[in-house]
Design a protein around this motif. Structure first.
Motif, PDB file in Angstrom:
ATOM      1  N   THR A 317       0.687  -1.170  -0.074  1.00 19.81           N
ATOM      2  CA  THR A 317      -0.080   0.078  -0.052  1.00 19.81           C
ATOM      3  C   THR A 317       0.917   1.051  -0.059  1.00 19.81           C
ATOM      4  O   THR A 317       1.965   1.413   0.438  1.00 19.81           O
ATOM      5  N   ASP A 319      -0.334   4.397   1.570  1.00 15.54           N
ATOM      6  CA  ASP A 319      -0.457   4.980   2.656  1.00 15.54           C
ATOM      7  C   ASP A 319      -0.599   4.200   3.871  1.00 15.54           C
ATOM      8  O   ASP A 319      -0.513   4.731   5.058  1.00 15.54           O
ATOM      9  N   SER A 321      -2.563   2.012   5.337  1.00 15.46           N
ATOM     10  CA  SER A 321      -4.101   1.966   5.491  1.00 15.46           C
ATOM     11  C   SER A 321      -4.548   0.515   5.402  1.00 15.46           C
ATOM     12  O   SER A 321      -4.249  -0.055   4.437  1.00 15.46           O
ATOM     13  N   TRP A 383     -13.605  -0.804   1.979  1.00 12.47           N
ATOM     14  CA  TRP A 383     -13.412   0.494   1.804  1.00 12.47           C
ATOM     15  C   TRP A 383     -14.519   1.356   1.559  1.00 12.47           C
ATOM     16  O   TRP A 383     -14.913   1.610   0.636  1.00 12.47           O
ATOM     17  N   TYR A 392     -11.279   8.843   2.340  1.00 11.37           N
ATOM     18  CA  TYR A 392     -11.092   8.810   0.822  1.00 11.37           C
ATOM     19  C   TYR A 392     -12.542   9.440   0.365  1.00 11.37           C
ATOM     20  O   TYR A 392     -13.634   8.745   0.595  1.00 11.37           O
ATOM     21  N   TRP A 398      -8.913   7.504  -3.301  1.00 12.95           N
ATOM     22  CA  TRP A 398      -8.581   6.094  -2.623  1.00 12.95           C
ATOM     23  C   TRP A 398      -7.489   5.355  -3.655  1.00 12.95           C
ATOM     24  O   TRP A 398      -6.457   4.899  -3.285  1.00 12.95           O
ATOM     25  N   ASN A 401      -4.149   7.712  -3.274  1.00 18.30           N
ATOM     26  CA  ASN A 401      -3.591   7.863  -1.991  1.00 18.30           C
ATOM     27  C   ASN A 401      -3.228   6.221  -1.269  1.00 18.30           C
ATOM     28  O   ASN A 401      -2.075   6.204  -0.753  1.00 18.30           O
ATOM     29  N   HIS A 402      -4.043   5.417  -1.657  1.00 14.01           N
ATOM     30  CA  HIS A 402      -3.924   4.178  -1.100  1.00 14.01           C
ATOM     31  C   HIS A 402      -3.161   3.142  -2.137  1.00 14.01           C
ATOM     32  O   HIS A 402      -2.190   2.330  -1.754  1.00 14.01           O
ATOM     33  N   TYR A 420      -3.422  -4.848  -6.086  1.00 13.40           N
ATOM     34  CA  TYR A 420      -2.205  -3.902  -5.959  1.00 13.40           C
ATOM     35  C   TYR A 420      -1.557  -4.196  -7.349  1.00 13.40           C
ATOM     36  O   TYR A 420      -1.270  -5.278  -7.513  1.00 13.40           O
TER      37      TYR A 420
END
Length: 469
Positions: A317, A319, A321, A383, A392, A398, A401-402, A420
């Protein structure tokens, strides 16, 4: 078979709150502010179609055994006896549908007890199978097969079987015998009218192509939800193996040929922050170095349910989170679905994850995962997207940033499936945190559920995708 009067009587229970009464009985020494317990209210005998029931006065249950295939939809009460002065809500001659549990109430004065009456067909099953006390068999009850995987160094021409069966059943060959497993071996289990033949096959392999990784030391120590998922994998993914996080940490498993690791992590009542995750999965945390080494070298991970938190530990990730909208229920008291459950995949219906499982749902593209009547914990790790809370304000926020790639959505627009980008070595992480993604339904036979097979189909798609197949 006896002729049975086809009458379907409903045994109406009083609306009184069920009171737990000590095992010693309902005596006039037991009092409360609301009522007096005037006498014993035990059930002492119960027979249905002349089949005697076994009464457990501690668990407050009655189990009536019947032959395989016996029709239980209209069974007659042929005997019922209770404590002196008590009355039962069922009487001789009553007929009811015992294809599901019924409740019998015994009342004496102001006291009453409720018994759950279950009719159980004779069964002859192998419930656990081990070889040399070390290698656990994967039981496929539908196909009546058992698969045992062992290292190539093991002599499979003389292995000692340890077998656990359903209550009262006998198995041949019996436990404790040295058997040659160089060819499949048949084991016959017998109990009353039931007979089942299992074919046991031993496969030898030193390096699995895919593994299910869990917190328990062995597959039979997993909770029911995780065990259902792991067992399916070993039955359906070639050269797959169960390993514990401790096995990985201690390098007790050869992962040189492994392409994908799957972790499906269930916790009753759910998890809603990283601190709780760390406390619930210490072995997974202690194996982070080895797991990250696998990922950094190009291995891929499938993380489902609360295992989705682990993506942070892998450094996938941007950030740091974890899912921001998480909850769950308890297996035994999970809700019964009032209609089919699903999630939406609009815009991603062509992703390999959804091959063969997508259909139109409420005008959108989606995936059904279970039908009406399924007991589900609705365990969710998703999420929330929106400016109200969660960090977000938009999906684009999202993504940026994520760093995730959204693949599936709840009815409120939450992201419930995502992946990812591949790392430099080609390793991928795919996550499914939808509350509709569920493997085990407590007390519910899912064999006729028209949608639940989509869970397995989608999972196999994920494993093939992550394996590069």
């Amino acid at each position: 078979m006896k002729t049975k009067t086809m009458i379907n009587k409903l045994f109406l229970l009083s609306g009184l709150f069920v009171t737990a009464v000590a095992f010693g009985g309902c005596s006039d020494d037991n009092t409360s502010d609301n009522f007096r317990l005037d006498g014993d209210c035990w059930l002492t005998d119960l027979a249905l179609d002349e089949y005697e029931g076994t009464i457990d006065n501690e668990a407050m249950t009655v189990t009536v055994g019947v032959p395989v295939g016996y029709d239980t939809k209209a069974m007659e009460v042929t005997d019922v006896k209770v404590s002196e002065g008590a009355m039962a809500s069922m009487k001789v001659g009553d007929v009811a549908d015992f294809s599901f549990a019924q409740t019998l109430q015994v009342t004496n004065g102001n006291a009453f007890l409720e018994y759950t009456v279950n009719v159980k067909h004779d069964e002859a099953r192998i419930t656990e199978f081990r070889l040399n006390d070390s290698y656990i068999g994967v039981i496929n009850e539908d196909a009546h097969t058992i698969l045992v995987r062992v290292p190539t160094a093991v002599d499979i021409t003389s292995m000692m079987a340890s077998i656990t069966t359903s209550e009262g059943a006998e198995v041949t060959p019996a436990s404790g015998q040295a058997i040659d497993f160089s060819q499949p071996v048949e084991f016959t289990v017998v109990y009353n009218s039931a007979t089942t033949v299992y074919t046991v096959t031993v496969e030898q392999s030193d390096s699995p192509s895919a593994v299910y990784v869990g917190l328990a030391s062995s597959i039979d120590q997993l909770n029911a939800e995780e065990k259902e998922a792991a067992t399916w994998m070993l039955q359906n993914v070639s050269n797959s193996q169960y390993v514990s996080f401790e096995d990985v940490r201690a390098s007790r498993v050869d992962l040189n040929e492994c392409k994908v690791m799957w972790w499906h992590f269930h916790v009753d009542n759910g998890l809603d922050n990283m601190d709780k995750f760390d406390a619930a999965a210490p072995d997974a945390i202690s194996a982070v170095v080895k797991m990250k080494e696998f990922y950094d070298n190009g291995g891929s991970l499938l993380l489902t349910r609360y295992a989705t938190y682990y993506a942070v530990k892998m450094g996938a990730t941007k950030d740091g989170s974890n899912p921001n909208n998480c909850w769950g229920q308890v297996e035994e008291t999970g809700e019964i679905t009032g209609g089919p459950w699903s999630f939406f995949v609009d815009g991603h219906e062509d992703h390999p994850l959804y091959q063969g499982v997508v259909e139109t749902i409420d005008g959108k593209q989606g995936v059904y995962t279970c039908d009406t009547g399924y007991r589900i914990t609705n365990s969710t790790a998703q999420w929330h997207i929106g400016s109200d809370w969660g960090g977000y304000s938009t999906l684009e926020d999202w993504q940026t940033n994520h760093g995730g790639i959204d693949l599936g959505y709840g009815s409120d627009g939450a992201v419930v499936a995502w992946e990812y980008p591949a790392n430099a070595a080609g390793g991928r992480i795919l996550c499914i945190g939808s509350g509709a993604y569920d493997w085990y339904s407590y007390g519910v036979d899912v064999s006729n559920d028209q949608y639940h097979g989509n869970v397995a189909a989608m999972t196999l798609n994920a494993i093939n995708y992550l394996s590069g197949e």
